[in-house]
Write an enzyme that holds these catalytic residues in place. Structure first.
Site, short mmCIF file in Angstrom:
data_model
loop_
_atom_site.label_atom_id
_atom_site.label_comp_id
_atom_site.label_asym_id
_atom_site.label_seq_id
_atom_site.Cartn_x
_atom_site.Cartn_y
_atom_site.Cartn_z
N ASP A 1 -11.90 1.99 3.81
CA ASP A 1 -12.20 0.55 3.75
C ASP A 1 -13.70 0.32 3.54
O ASP A 1 -14.11 -0.78 3.18
CB ASP A 1 -11.79 -0.13 5.06
N LYS B 1 0.83 -1.20 0.00
CA LYS B 1 0.00 0.00 0.00
C LYS B 1 0.87 1.26 0.00
O LYS B 1 0.60 2.22 -0.72
CB LYS B 1 -0.94 0.01 1.22
N GLN C 1 -5.48 -1.86 9.47
CA GLN C 1 -5.25 -3.16 8.82
C GLN C 1 -5.79 -4.29 9.70
O GLN C 1 -5.58 -4.31 10.91
CB GLN C 1 -3.74 -3.33 8.59
N1 GUN Z 1 -7.05 -7.37 5.71
C1 GUN Z 1 -7.36 -8.14 4.64
N2 GUN Z 1 -8.09 -7.42 3.75
C2 GUN Z 1 -8.22 -6.18 4.27
C3 GUN Z 1 -8.88 -4.99 3.80
O1 GUN Z 1 -9.49 -4.92 2.74
N3 GUN Z 1 -8.79 -3.92 4.62
C4 GUN Z 1 -8.14 -3.97 5.82
N4 GUN Z 1 -8.12 -2.88 6.56
N5 GUN Z 1 -7.53 -5.04 6.27
C5 GUN Z 1 -7.58 -6.15 5.49
#
Ligand code: GUN
Length: 279
Positions: A119, A52, A96
């Site tokens: 998200d 990211k 996350q």
């Molecule tokens: N962990 C696995 N997929 C995701 C996601 O789309 N967003 C977040 N914040 N954590 C994750």
């Protein structure tokens, strides 16, 4: 044999990222800002967060990674989120997952301002998604809808089956397909005769996390198959779909890797820029 149409998430992700980068560099405003909170030392999370960070840098988004120990209290975590909510240089905030035991993902999602919730996990955004209103929505299903559009795959009136009922993929996927006028069935581990159900679907989306789970008996001739499963195996990444055998039956399919995977980060950037445009 020509084989099924390959739906390349890698290609669409690149197009989306390049388009966002152009928009940001052409703007005279401050750049978009994304804050990513990581709690603890989950190895998969470390990989995703680093991806990211790199994707943000390439697009011209300022990312800020906030690393907290797995011993952090809920109060401290919520304090950090409150400060980011009030910070005008931060357009998007995400925490996350997974979180350590004892910290509820639902409580954390509810603490993020809905307009910064890139998200799409805040109850206000979940409600807006199901009500058919504008909002910020989960990145992976957003990417899948864009991929189907990119390849001209119709959703209006089709029979769609989504396997997996997570808050991150399955439920928002079902809501988005419903918004596009598909007839949607949301299947899960308690569903009876899953293969029989899936084999009637024009579109099958699998988000199960079991390599080789979707075999040709689950797939209607000519159907579109979207594989959201990503499992690390000794041979590399494996999807839910037995790609080779299913390819002989379906009309279109996402590969693993290079299918759905790259879309999640591309649409996280898209959501961040969307929040920035509004803010
Ligand atoms: N962990 C696995 N997929 C995701 C996601 O789309 N967003 C977040 N914040 N954590 C994750």
């Amino acid at each position: 044999m020509s084989g099924p149409l390959l739906l390349s998430g890698r290609k669409l992700a690149r197009e989306v990222r390049e388009s966002l980068a152009r928009e940001i560099s052409a703007s005279s405003r401050r750049p978009p800002g994304l804050a990513v909170i990581v709690v603890g030392n989950d190895p998969a999370s470390a990989v995703y967060v680093s991806m990211k960070e790199k994707a943000c840098a390439k697009a011209g988004i300022e990312s800020r990674i906030i690393r907290l120990p797995d011993t952090v209290s809920l109060e401290e975590l919520l304090n950090r989120i409150r400060r980011l909510n009030e910070d005008d240089s931060v357009d998007g905030i995400l925490c996350q997952l997974p979180l350590p035991p004892g910290i509820s993902p639902g409580v954390v999602a509810s603490a993020i301002l809905p307009r910064k919730d890139v998200d799409g996990f805040h109850p206000v955004n979940v409600g807006k998604l199901w009500r058919g209103e504008e909002g910020l929505f989960p990145c992976t299903p957003l990417g899948i809808i864009a991929l189907l559009d990119r390849y001209g795959i119709a959703m209006d009136g089709i029979d769609a089956v989504v396997v997996g009922r997570s808050n991150i993929v399955g439920k928002p996927m079902a809501a988005m397909l419903l918004r596009r006028n598909a007839t949607v069935t949301l299947a899960h581990s308690h569903t009876r005769d899953l293969a029989g159900l899936c084999s009637g679907a024009d579109l099958l989306v699998s988000a199960v996390g079991k390599p080789g789970f979707i075999t040709p008996d689950f797939v209607k001739e000519g159907a579109t198959v979207v594989d959201v499963g990503i499992t690390r195996t000794p041979d590399g990444l494996a999807g839910d779909v037995d790609f080779q055998s299913v390819s002989a039956v379906c009309g279109a399919i996402t590969p693993v890797p290079g299918g759905v995977g790259p879309l999640t980060i591309a649409f996280l950037l898209e959501n961040t820029v969307k929040a920035w445009r509004i803010g």
